[in-house]
Design a protein around this motif. Structure first.
Motif, short mmCIF file in Angstrom:
data_model
loop_
_atom_site.label_atom_id
_atom_site.label_comp_id
_atom_site.label_asym_id
_atom_site.label_seq_id
_atom_site.Cartn_x
_atom_site.Cartn_y
_atom_site.Cartn_z
N ARG A 29 0.82 -1.22 0.00
CA ARG A 29 0.00 0.00 0.00
C ARG A 29 0.85 1.27 0.00
N LYS A 30 2.03 1.21 0.60
CA LYS A 30 2.88 2.39 0.72
C LYS A 30 3.73 2.63 -0.53
N HIS A 31 3.70 1.69 -1.47
CA HIS A 31 4.50 1.88 -2.68
C HIS A 31 3.84 2.94 -3.55
N MET A 37 -7.10 -1.72 -5.57
CA MET A 37 -8.54 -1.59 -5.78
C MET A 37 -9.22 -2.55 -4.81
N GLU A 38 -9.66 -2.03 -3.68
CA GLU A 38 -10.24 -2.87 -2.65
C GLU A 38 -11.66 -3.28 -3.00
N ARG A 39 -12.09 -4.40 -2.41
CA ARG A 39 -13.44 -4.93 -2.63
C ARG A 39 -13.77 -5.05 -4.12
N THR A 40 -12.82 -5.59 -4.86
CA THR A 40 -12.98 -5.76 -6.30
C THR A 40 -12.70 -7.21 -6.67
N THR A 41 -13.56 -7.80 -7.48
CA THR A 41 -13.43 -9.20 -7.87
C THR A 41 -13.10 -9.30 -9.36
N ALA A 42 -12.07 -10.06 -9.68
CA ALA A 42 -11.75 -10.33 -11.08
C ALA A 42 -12.69 -11.40 -11.61
N ARG A 60 -17.31 -4.23 -5.34
CA ARG A 60 -18.27 -4.60 -4.31
C ARG A 60 -18.26 -3.60 -3.16
N ALA A 61 -17.74 -2.39 -3.40
CA ALA A 61 -17.58 -1.41 -2.32
C ALA A 61 -18.92 -1.00 -1.71
N SER A 62 -19.95 -0.80 -2.51
CA SER A 62 -21.25 -0.37 -2.00
C SER A 62 -22.36 -1.16 -2.69
N GLY A 63 -22.26 -2.46 -2.63
CA GLY A 63 -23.25 -3.31 -3.26
C GLY A 63 -22.81 -3.71 -4.66
N PRO A 64 -23.47 -4.71 -5.24
CA PRO A 64 -23.10 -5.19 -6.58
C PRO A 64 -23.20 -4.08 -7.63
#
Length: 232
Positions: A29-31, A37-42, A60-64
């Motif tokens: 994270r510090k790089h 990209m958090e709460r993200t599904t490939a 998926r940050a705030s629902g589908p």
């Protein structure tokens, strides 16, 4: 018998997997050139049989949400043992990459315990290895938060159970009773957890035609070892 003690310059750093993952994640994270990209599904790879051009993802940050495409010159698969890349590549056109698999049938069960070990165990860690007459083993190591982690393991026909009573019975069949006695007098911090997916598997992406350009698999997504080797 027990291995004799001797001075050594070797050091062992023991911790739980969540702590290790958190430390690595915080360094990433510090790089300054890496964006997480958090709460993200490939969901799938983009491209065709000759080249991978990106990844289809879903937030998926705030629902589908509706899936969207991320285009890239190079897609690196570091999703580990559960990688879906072979299936995704097959959907683009190339045949599913060949895989070499060696399955030793090894099974693990891990239990975390509270507090320090009993005073009758004069070591920082214990490893009871299997032998011809006792085809099962176990290891006990200290971890963070004043807890200890005990992992029992065995081959086919000697899989450790995943309930506390079964774990204690399993430990009673080790080549030495020290861990059985220790576990009897210490309180578990959580229920036992089993792990059975221990096959060694290597996908032969380097073979001609196995993968389009623009795609690279690394780590367990490419070559998965039995976790006892510490490559997970």
């Amino acid at each position: 018998g027990w291995q004799y003690r001797f001075p050594t310059t070797m050091h062992l750093l023991s911790c739980t997997r969540p702590l290790l993952d958190w430390v690595v994640r915080e360094r990433v994270r510090k790089h300054p050139r890496i964006h997480l990209m958090e709460r993200t599904t490939a969901l799938a790879l983009l491209g065709d049989a000759t080249r991978v051009s990106g990844v289809r993802v879903s937030a998926r940050a705030s629902g589908p949400r509706e899936p969207y495409d991320l285009h890239a010159a190079l897609v690196v698969d570091a999703t580990g043992r559960s990688s879906a890349a072979p299936k995704w590549l097959a959907a683009l056109g190339p045949a599913t990459p060949l895989a070499e698999c060696v399955d030793p049938g090894l099974s693990y069960t891990t239990v975390q315990y509270k507090g320090a070990p009993g005073s009758d165990v004069p070591f920082l860690g214990v490893h009871i290895r299997p032998d011809r007459d006792h085809p099962r083993g176990a290891v006990l190591l200290p971890v963070e938060a004043d807890r200890w982690i005990l992992t029992a393991y065995g081959m086919r026909g000697h899989q450790p159970p995943t309930d506390q009573a079964g774990v204690l019975h399993f430990l009673g069949g080790l080549a030495d009773p020290v861990l059985h006695e220790w576990a009897r007098h210490n309180e578990p911090a959580a229920p036992p957890r089993g792990f059975r997916n221990t096959a060694n598997r290597r996908y032969l992406y380097e073979r001609a035609g196995a993968a389009p350009s623009g795609f690279l698999a690394v780590g367990d997504a490419c070559c998965t070892f039995n976790p006892i080797h510490g490559h997970g």
